[in-house]
Design a protein around this motif. Structure first.
Motif, mmCIF file in Angstrom:
data_model
loop_
_atom_site.group_PDB
_atom_site.id
_atom_site.type_symbol
_atom_site.label_atom_id
_atom_site.label_comp_id
_atom_site.label_asym_id
_atom_site.label_seq_id
_atom_site.Cartn_x
_atom_site.Cartn_y
_atom_site.Cartn_z
ATOM 1 N N TRP A 13 0.830 -1.208 0.000
ATOM 2 C CA TRP A 13 0.000 0.000 0.000
ATOM 3 C C TRP A 13 0.858 1.248 0.000
ATOM 4 O O TRP A 13 0.523 2.250 -0.634
ATOM 5 C CB TRP A 13 -0.941 0.008 1.194
ATOM 6 C CG TRP A 13 -2.095 -0.918 1.004
ATOM 7 C CD1 TRP A 13 -2.283 -2.125 1.601
ATOM 8 C CD2 TRP A 13 -3.212 -0.728 0.135
ATOM 9 N NE1 TRP A 13 -3.440 -2.689 1.151
ATOM 10 C CE2 TRP A 13 -4.038 -1.854 0.253
ATOM 11 C CE3 TRP A 13 -3.590 0.282 -0.728
ATOM 12 C CZ2 TRP A 13 -5.214 -1.997 -0.465
ATOM 13 C CZ3 TRP A 13 -4.763 0.143 -1.447
ATOM 14 C CH2 TRP A 13 -5.560 -0.984 -1.307
ATOM 15 N N VAL A 29 2.138 1.761 -3.556
ATOM 16 C CA VAL A 29 1.074 2.294 -4.409
ATOM 17 C C VAL A 29 0.857 3.780 -4.130
ATOM 18 O O VAL A 29 0.702 4.574 -5.052
ATOM 19 C CB VAL A 29 -0.238 1.487 -4.212
ATOM 20 C CG1 VAL A 29 -1.413 2.182 -4.861
ATOM 21 C CG2 VAL A 29 -0.068 0.090 -4.763
ATOM 22 N N ALA A 30 0.867 4.180 -2.873
ATOM 23 C CA ALA A 30 0.663 5.584 -2.519
ATOM 24 C C ALA A 30 1.792 6.456 -3.061
ATOM 25 O O ALA A 30 1.548 7.535 -3.611
ATOM 26 C CB ALA A 30 0.563 5.727 -1.007
ATOM 27 N N LEU A 38 3.804 5.789 -5.650
ATOM 28 C CA LEU A 38 3.712 5.827 -7.112
ATOM 29 C C LEU A 38 2.585 6.741 -7.577
ATOM 30 O O LEU A 38 2.714 7.426 -8.593
ATOM 31 C CB LEU A 38 3.518 4.411 -7.661
ATOM 32 C CG LEU A 38 4.729 3.489 -7.548
ATOM 33 C CD1 LEU A 38 4.363 2.096 -8.043
ATOM 34 C CD2 LEU A 38 5.915 4.041 -8.303
ATOM 35 N N ASP A 39 1.488 6.772 -6.832
ATOM 36 C CA ASP A 39 0.381 7.655 -7.179
ATOM 37 C C ASP A 39 0.776 9.126 -7.042
ATOM 38 O O ASP A 39 0.450 9.949 -7.901
ATOM 39 C CB ASP A 39 -0.827 7.353 -6.293
ATOM 40 C CG ASP A 39 -2.024 8.187 -6.664
ATOM 41 O OD1 ASP A 39 -2.363 8.240 -7.862
ATOM 42 O OD2 ASP A 39 -2.626 8.792 -5.754
ATOM 43 N N ILE A 40 1.496 9.454 -5.986
ATOM 44 C CA ILE A 40 1.955 10.833 -5.795
ATOM 45 C C ILE A 40 2.922 11.230 -6.904
ATOM 46 O O ILE A 40 2.842 12.334 -7.455
ATOM 47 C CB ILE A 40 2.605 10.987 -4.402
ATOM 48 C CG1 ILE A 40 1.541 10.849 -3.322
ATOM 49 C CG2 ILE A 40 3.343 12.309 -4.283
ATOM 50 C CD1 ILE A 40 2.099 10.724 -1.925
ATOM 51 N N ALA A 85 3.071 9.986 -9.957
ATOM 52 C CA ALA A 85 2.348 10.083 -11.223
ATOM 53 C C ALA A 85 1.537 11.368 -11.308
ATOM 54 O O ALA A 85 1.489 11.999 -12.370
ATOM 55 C CB ALA A 85 1.429 8.870 -11.383
ATOM 56 N N SER A 86 0.921 11.776 -10.215
ATOM 57 C CA SER A 86 0.141 13.013 -10.263
ATOM 58 C C SER A 86 1.042 14.218 -10.447
ATOM 59 O O SER A 86 0.684 15.171 -11.153
ATOM 60 C CB SER A 86 -0.711 13.163 -9.002
ATOM 61 O OG SER A 86 0.106 13.354 -7.875
ATOM 62 N N ARG A 144 2.059 14.234 -14.097
ATOM 63 C CA ARG A 144 0.918 14.602 -14.939
ATOM 64 C C ARG A 144 0.711 16.105 -14.929
ATOM 65 O O ARG A 144 0.493 16.722 -15.972
ATOM 66 C CB ARG A 144 -0.337 13.891 -14.452
ATOM 67 C CG ARG A 144 -1.573 14.229 -15.247
ATOM 68 C CD ARG A 144 -2.795 13.473 -14.697
ATOM 69 N NE ARG A 144 -3.983 13.835 -15.420
ATOM 70 C CZ ARG A 144 -4.794 14.828 -15.067
ATOM 71 N NH1 ARG A 144 -4.531 15.549 -13.998
ATOM 72 N NH2 ARG A 144 -5.861 15.114 -15.769
#
Length: 52
Positions: free
Chosen positions: A11, A14-15, A17-19, A21-22, A25
């Motif tokens: 988890w 994932v957190a 990698l999400d930060i 990626a945003s 972006r």
């Protein structure tokens, strides 16, 4: 220790990698001259919708 490696560690990955990626972006959209929509200050999930 097994709990952390088996459940919490994925988890956290994932957190992170999400930060990442945003952030990428937002920078790619800014390079194209596109401004993303402003994020709301409060979550719509936490706001009660009346009447019930």
């Amino acid at each position: 220790m097994a709990f952390f490696i088996g459940i919490a560690c994925p988890w956290l990955v994932v957190a992170v990698l999400d930060i990442m990626a945003s952030g990428r972006r937002d920078s790619e959209l800014a390079a194209l001259g596109i401004t993303p929509a402003a994020r709301p200050e409060t979550s719509s999930y936490l706001t009660p919708q009346l009447p019930y």
